[in-house]
Write a protein that holds these residues in place. Structure first.
Motif, PDB file in Angstrom:
ATOM      1  N   HIS A 187     -73.544   2.323  15.163  1.00  0.00           N
ATOM      2  CA  HIS A 187     -72.106   2.433  15.335  1.00  0.00           C
ATOM      3  C   HIS A 187     -71.433   1.144  14.853  1.00  0.00           C
ATOM      4  O   HIS A 187     -72.100   0.159  14.534  1.00  0.00           O
ATOM      5  N   ALA A 188     -70.095   1.155  14.830  1.00  0.00           N
ATOM      6  CA  ALA A 188     -69.335   0.097  14.149  1.00  0.00           C
ATOM      7  C   ALA A 188     -69.661  -1.290  14.699  1.00  0.00           C
ATOM      8  O   ALA A 188     -69.868  -2.255  13.958  1.00  0.00           O
ATOM      9  N   TYR A 189     -69.756  -1.377  16.044  1.00  0.00           N
ATOM     10  CA  TYR A 189     -70.032  -2.686  16.648  1.00  0.00           C
ATOM     11  C   TYR A 189     -71.388  -3.210  16.204  1.00  0.00           C
ATOM     12  O   TYR A 189     -71.540  -4.383  15.893  1.00  0.00           O
ATOM     13  N   TYR A 222     -63.018  -1.393   9.904  1.00  0.00           N
ATOM     14  CA  TYR A 222     -62.703   0.021  10.100  1.00  0.00           C
ATOM     15  C   TYR A 222     -62.143   0.698   8.848  1.00  0.00           C
ATOM     16  O   TYR A 222     -62.537   1.822   8.518  1.00  0.00           O
ATOM     17  N   ARG A 279     -72.600   5.400  26.760  1.00  0.00           N
ATOM     18  CA  ARG A 279     -71.185   5.433  26.379  1.00  0.00           C
ATOM     19  C   ARG A 279     -71.062   6.192  25.067  1.00  0.00           C
ATOM     20  O   ARG A 279     -72.000   6.238  24.264  1.00  0.00           O
ATOM     21  N   GLU A 280     -69.890   6.748  24.866  1.00  0.00           N
ATOM     22  CA  GLU A 280     -69.664   7.530  23.647  1.00  0.00           C
ATOM     23  C   GLU A 280     -69.410   6.597  22.471  1.00  0.00           C
ATOM     24  O   GLU A 280     -68.583   5.696  22.561  1.00  0.00           O
ATOM     25  N   ALA A 281     -70.146   6.813  21.390  1.00  0.00           N
ATOM     26  CA  ALA A 281     -69.910   5.980  20.206  1.00  0.00           C
ATOM     27  C   ALA A 281     -70.100   6.849  18.972  1.00  0.00           C
ATOM     28  O   ALA A 281     -70.829   7.842  18.981  1.00  0.00           O
ATOM     29  N   LYS A 282     -69.431   6.443  17.900  1.00  0.00           N
ATOM     30  CA  LYS A 282     -69.550   7.200  16.644  1.00  0.00           C
ATOM     31  C   LYS A 282     -70.630   6.516  15.799  1.00  0.00           C
ATOM     32  O   LYS A 282     -70.475   5.371  15.393  1.00  0.00           O
ATOM     33  N   TRP A 326     -70.605  11.706  16.516  1.00  0.00           N
ATOM     34  CA  TRP A 326     -70.469  11.148  17.854  1.00  0.00           C
ATOM     35  C   TRP A 326     -71.778  11.334  18.630  1.00  0.00           C
ATOM     36  O   TRP A 326     -72.362  12.390  18.645  1.00  0.00           O
ATOM     37  N   TYR A 363     -72.809   6.100  12.420  1.00  0.00           N
ATOM     38  CA  TYR A 363     -72.678   6.365  10.984  1.00  0.00           C
ATOM     39  C   TYR A 363     -74.042   6.407  10.339  1.00  0.00           C
ATOM     40  O   TYR A 363     -74.902   5.572  10.621  1.00  0.00           O
ATOM     41  N   ALA A 406     -71.240  -4.589  12.706  1.00  0.00           N
ATOM     42  CA  ALA A 406     -70.593  -5.907  12.654  1.00  0.00           C
ATOM     43  C   ALA A 406     -71.537  -6.982  13.171  1.00  0.00           C
ATOM     44  O   ALA A 406     -71.686  -8.066  12.575  1.00  0.00           O
ATOM     45  N   LEU A 466     -65.040   1.502   6.761  1.00  0.00           N
ATOM     46  CA  LEU A 466     -65.784   2.654   7.259  1.00  0.00           C
ATOM     47  C   LEU A 466     -65.053   3.946   6.896  1.00  0.00           C
ATOM     48  O   LEU A 466     -65.669   4.931   6.461  1.00  0.00           O
ATOM     49  N   THR A 486     -74.624   5.902  23.470  1.00  0.00           N
ATOM     50  CA  THR A 486     -75.416   4.673  23.372  1.00  0.00           C
ATOM     51  C   THR A 486     -76.460   4.647  24.489  1.00  0.00           C
ATOM     52  O   THR A 486     -76.524   5.553  25.325  1.00  0.00           O
TER      53      THR A 486
END
Lengths: 921, 111
Positions: B27-29, B51, B74-77, B67, B79, B32, B54, B70
């Motif tokens: 996911h995005a975090y 973002y 928790r809900e995370a998108k 989606w 990729y 990064a 992305l 984790t």
């Protein structure tokens, strides 16, 4: 992705590039309406990201507070990130546009009164323009429909030695057809027919056409087929066939699919129907609908016209239409036609000496409604443009008022980071929404308004025959859309610019006086514009009215009042020559016995009517003809009662009597004074012999001059011959009845008597003579009426604009007025002050308007219109483009209206109570 | 800490694609964090740049977001890189290496 392709990988890169671009665009378009869902998703992602960052910072030892702050700072502003995300997600400008439109609709609904007023005024302005354009399109731009490549079609006109345009004769047409290389010429003759079974004949208008008519025009048949050049020879009676129009087929024959081969009864003869023309085709004359087409050579059978007349080169009654061959320019074709006509003039010097021929674009031909309508249509377009401008000024004023109220909203948006361009764009979008609604309304009313085109035409045949294709077509739609956009730009420009220049600090300033002053100034500028335009229309109306009155004052030389005119088409009832004469005699007898009738007469031609006039070549005893002198003189074939009925005095000799009939030995003739002036300047014309119509005539009388073709014509030689001595089958029959009272009252008696004589003969389009001869005056009358209506509207709008600006100004100056009154100013003083302000604003507009009117009048004065079927023309405005009386009258009238408009706010101002005003902030 | 390097848009795309290709769905975090890790803290990814990148990659069809949950529920998108994305990664890597080679030659050239 960096896309600087290298030569080795370029082909692959390009392919991937395109595919990627397409995928991306598709995704963006999809996102246009998934925004809410994607927004939520975005929120969840970012929230998670922030939480995880927070956790990490706490893990590293920060306190929860610090962690939260640090997380947010690391990530950057959430709102801006969201915005950037959104920007990347969609096609930005489209997204903005949709948003603007939604907002605009909400705004419109929130101010219903303002929106309705704006939309209605816009509907009037744009609707008027759209209607005018429909007419112009149908008559000038695309005059013929249902034909192939209309831009290659032209009309063929014969020219007299003095330049008048007359129709062609059949032998002339044959020469054109056989010898011209650059154009293909067809000919046709509009004619009335009685169609239907015995005793139930209906008047139908059709064209008698040459064999190649449909081929030249490029018409497609809807059912069956059309005439082939081969099947319609130059000999009569060989082709008793007919083509019907789609309109007639549907209305009278119930669109019978097996119509081909059936017969139809025309003028008591049976003709075989070979086909139906395509629905768009309506004939070869602009804006006129014909229902039946018959080969020209059938005239002898149908109208009883003797064969020799069809082959008479002197008998010019056919209109010509031609198609330019591919690759040929108009000029080349015109030269060839001119050269050929001149050769023909020499070869047939006995009848065609000095004649020539020319080509004209379809819309320039004087034969048909377009000749009458060209000038008025141009005026109409100018008038509608003016109206639209005035409407735009009014709408702009309304929008400005609303923009002032919305300034807090705009200021807030600017402070939040909206670009000025964005705000201006929004104002323009809202304006465009208003104009599009107005345009939609106006367009909906256009078909209904289009029928009013008939009012622009004189009473009689032309008015019945004309029709406009009121189905909305692409050109009209495109024009309306452009008008809407243009109106939006004009109306919305100033409010949009103002928003763009909004000064934030001034707005936040409590005492925003400068803002109000600015709004007043802009409002005043608008009012000045409206006033100027109103002045232009006032002056225009005045000038046209004067020009019209001046023409009315020209004495036509005969008395057209109290006379009822009816045109008979006895040929459609199969009457022979003798029968027609008998009919006239009997009808005259009966009508003379009716109450209130003082005179009855009949003739071939109608004075000042709008049909080409007939002439005859004369040889005059005792007059030595100059070489190349044109001895064709206009004439009318009249009954004995004609000159007395018309109140044309006989100045010498005598009138026709009943003895001048077919049995008398001597043919007689009456000439007019101009005739005498030209041919018998020194001697007495009475008793002299004149040769014409193949016989010798004796002049027995001299009649006073009158006007024959159009009111402004110079003195024209003219002669009259008795009806009973010279009446040919191809002549028309006009019947006149003079009464003591209103000529309309005699109409029913005429109908009864006609029916008593022969039930098959109908009194179809009788009209008072004065109305009929107004054909040459209609364009001027119409121009005057249009301008009068427009100036009323313009004045009204300007007055409303003035009132609104004055009212606003008074409201803004409440405190100031309160102070003045507290300091001792009287109510009258305050009123004077306000009215003066209003008049000052008006004067500015007035000055501009007068100057503009002068310039425009000079331009308009040169517009002319065709006022006779021979192509002569007169100026629409007369010579009065700088008439000072009109300008002064316009000024006075305008001040009068402006004073009233300013008076109401002035009274409200004077009613202000000083203490209340001072207390209110 | 040395001043962070500012990133060109094209190179960020390359980095994201490479990360996802080698490390699998993230996911995005996580992306990064990984980039900061690899660069020894020289790269600071601002969500203003991450973002949009992305979104762009997803619109191009090179990555796909799904989606999921984790480890901490928790809900995370998440990729993942797609086939088209792998192809694009290959092309871009090649171009990058070529560019890097040219730059290297240029900078070490003796006058």
């Amino acid at each position: 992705m960096a896309t600087d392709g290298r030569s080795d990988g370029q082909a692959v890169d390009r392919g991937t590039m395109t595919q990627t671009f397409l995928t991306r665009t598709a995704a963006k378009i999809r996102n246009l309406w998934r925004s809410k869902r994607t927004d939520k998703e975005m929120d969840r992602e970012i929230t998670l990201h922030v939480e995880l960052l927070e956790e990490e910072y706490r893990h590293h030892g920060m306190s929860p507070e610090e962690a939260r702050v640090a997380a947010r700072r690391t990530l950057g502003g959430t709102e801006q990130a969201r915005q950037m995300h959104r920007d990347a997600r969609t096609i930005l400008w489209l997204d903005d546009l949709i948003r603007d439109i939604q907002f605009g609709i909400r705004m419109m609904l929130r101010n219903p009164a303002l929106s309705v007023v704006a939309i209605l005024t816009l509907a009037i302005g744009i609707g008027a323009c759209a209607t005018a354009f429909t007419w112009i399109n149908g008559i000038l731009l695309q005059p013929l429909s249902g034909v192939a490549e209309p831009m290659h079609l032209v009309t063929v006109e014969s020219l007299t030695p003095n330049g008048a345009m007359v129709p062609n004769s059949y032998p002339d047409f044959r020469d054109f057809r056989d010898h011209l290389r650059t154009v293909e010429v067809a000919a046709f003759l509009p004619s009335a027919f009685s169609v239907g079974p015995e005793g139930h004949g209906e008047r139908i208008w059709g064209e008698m056409v040459s064999g190649n008519y449909f081929a030249v025009l490029g018409v497609q048949p809807e059912v069956g087929r059309l005439f082939q050049p081969m099947e319609v020879p130059d000999a009569p009676g060989k082709s008793p066939v007919a083509i019907l129009s789609d309109r007639y087929w549907r209305s009278h024959l119930a669109a019978d699919p097996s119509i081909v081969g059936k017969t139809i009864r025309v003028n008591q003869h049976e003709l075989t129907i070979v086909g139906v023309a395509s629905p768009q085709f309506h004939g070869a004359i602009p804006a006129v609908a014909f229902d039946i087409w018959i080969p020209y050579m059938e005239q002898s059978a149908l109208n009883g016209v003797p064969l020799w007349m069809l082959h008479d080169r002197h008998d010019r009654n056919m209109l010509g239409v031609a198609r330019l061959k591919p690759g040929v320019t108009f000029e080349q074709a015109r030269q060839e036609v001119k050269a050929l006509a001149e050769r023909m003039a020499v070869a047939n010097a006995d009848v065609s000496e000095g004649m020539s021929a020319t080509l004209l674009p379809l819309w320039k031909s004087p034969h048909g409604p377009q000749g009458l309508l060209l000038g008025p249509l141009r005026i109409l377009m100018g008038v509608c443009t003016l109206l639209l401008l005035i409407v735009c000024a009014n709408v702009a004023n309304l929008l400005l008022a609303r923009a002032t109220m919305r300034e807090p909203e705009f200021a807030a948006r600017l402070a939040l980071g909206a670009s000025r361009l964005r705000l201006s764009r929004q104002v323009l979008t809202e304006t465009l929404l208003l104009t599009l609604c107005g345009a939609g309304l106006g367009l909906a009313a256009t078909p209904w308004l289009s029928h009013a085109l008939q009012l622009l035409l004189p009473a009689g045949n032309i008015r019945q025959m004309v029709f406009t294709d009121v189905r909305p077509n692409f050109a009209v739609l495109a024009f309306t859309a452009c008008s809407a956009v243009l109106a939006a730009l004009i109306s919305g420009l100033v409010p949009a610019l103002r928003v763009g220049r909004l000064n934030l600090t001034a707005r936040l300033n409590a005492a925003g006086q400068s803002r109000h002053a600015m709004r007043s100034r802009v409002g005043s500028a608008f009012v000045a514009c409206e006033v100027a335009l109103a002045v232009v229309t006032l002056v225009g109306a005045g000038l046209f009215l004067r020009g019209f009155r001046r023409t009315l004052d020209i004495n036509p030389g005969f008395n057209p009042d109290h006379v009822l005119l009816n045109q008979f088409y006895l040929s459609t009832n199969g009457y022979s020559l003798a029968q027609r004469r008998e009919f006239c005699r009997r009808l005259e007898e009966r009508m003379l016995g009716a109450p209130g009738v003082t005179d009855v007469a009949y003739s071939d031609g109608i004075p000042l009517g709008f049909e080409p006039s007939w002439w005859e070549e004369l040889e005059i005893e005792g007059y030595a003809r100059h070489p190349n002198e044109n001895m064709n003189i206009f004439r009318n074939v009249v009954s004995a009662g004609y000159l007395p009925l018309m109140r044309i005095p006989i100045v010498e000799g005598r009138n026709f009597t009943d003895q001048d009939n077919e049995n008398s030995q001597q043919r007689v003739m009456i000439v007019n004074q101009a005739f005498v002036h030209r041919f018998f300047p020194e001697s007495d014309p009475i008793g002299k012999k004149v040769h014409g119509f193949g016989e010798w005539f004796r002049i027995v009388g001299v009649a006073a001059d009158s006007k024959y073709h159009y009111l402004g014509e110079p003195a024209t030689p003219y002669f009259y011959v008795p009806f009973r001595q010279i009446y040919r089958e191809d002549m028309n029959l006009a019947f006149y009845v003079r009464t003591r009272n209103n000529p309309e009252n005699i109409l029913s008696i005429l109908r009864t008597q006609t029916r008593a004589l022969d039930p098959n003969v109908t009194v179809f389009d009788a009209a008072p003579l004065r109305e009929f001869i107004g054909a040459s005056l209609y364009p001027q009358k119409v121009a005057a009426s249009l301008m009068s209506v427009l100036s009323t509207l313009a004045l009204l709008l300007a007055a409303v604009g003035l009132y609104s600006v004055m009212a606003y100004s008074v409201a803004q100056r409440t405190r100031e007025i309160g102070v003045r009154m507290a300091l001792g100013a009287s109510r009258a003083h305050v009123m004077r002050m306000v009215v003066r302000q209003g008049l000052a604003m008006t004067s500015l507009g007035l000055a501009a308007g007068l100057a503009l009117a002068l310039v425009l009048a000079r331009g308009v004065a040169s517009i002319s219109f065709t006022n006779s079927a021979m192509g002569s023309s007169a100026s629409l405005m007369g010579d009065s483009s700088t008439d000072p009386l009109v300008y002064m009258a316009a000024t006075v009238f305008l001040y009068f209206v402006a004073a009233i408009a300013a008076l109401l706010p002035a009274r409200r101002a004077s009613a202000i109570e000083p203490m209340r005003a001072l207390r209110a902030e | 800490m040395p001043t962070p390097i500012s990133i060109l848009q094209g190179t960020l795309d390359l980095m994201i694609l490479r990360t996802l290709a080698t490390l699998g769905p993230k996911h995005a975090y996580a992306i990064a964090t990984r980039l900061e890790q690899v660069s020894d803290e020289l790269l600071k990814i601002n969500q203003g740049t991450l973002y949009p990148a992305l979104v762009r990659l997803e619109q191009n069809g090179w990555i796909k977001g799904i989606w999921g949950k984790t480890e901490s529920n928790r809900e995370a998108k998440y990729y993942t890189v797609t086939k088209a994305g792998l192809k694009a990664l290959e092309e871009e890597t090649q171009r990058w290496r070529q560019m890097a080679g040219v730059m290297d030659r240029l900078l070490t050239e003796e006058p």
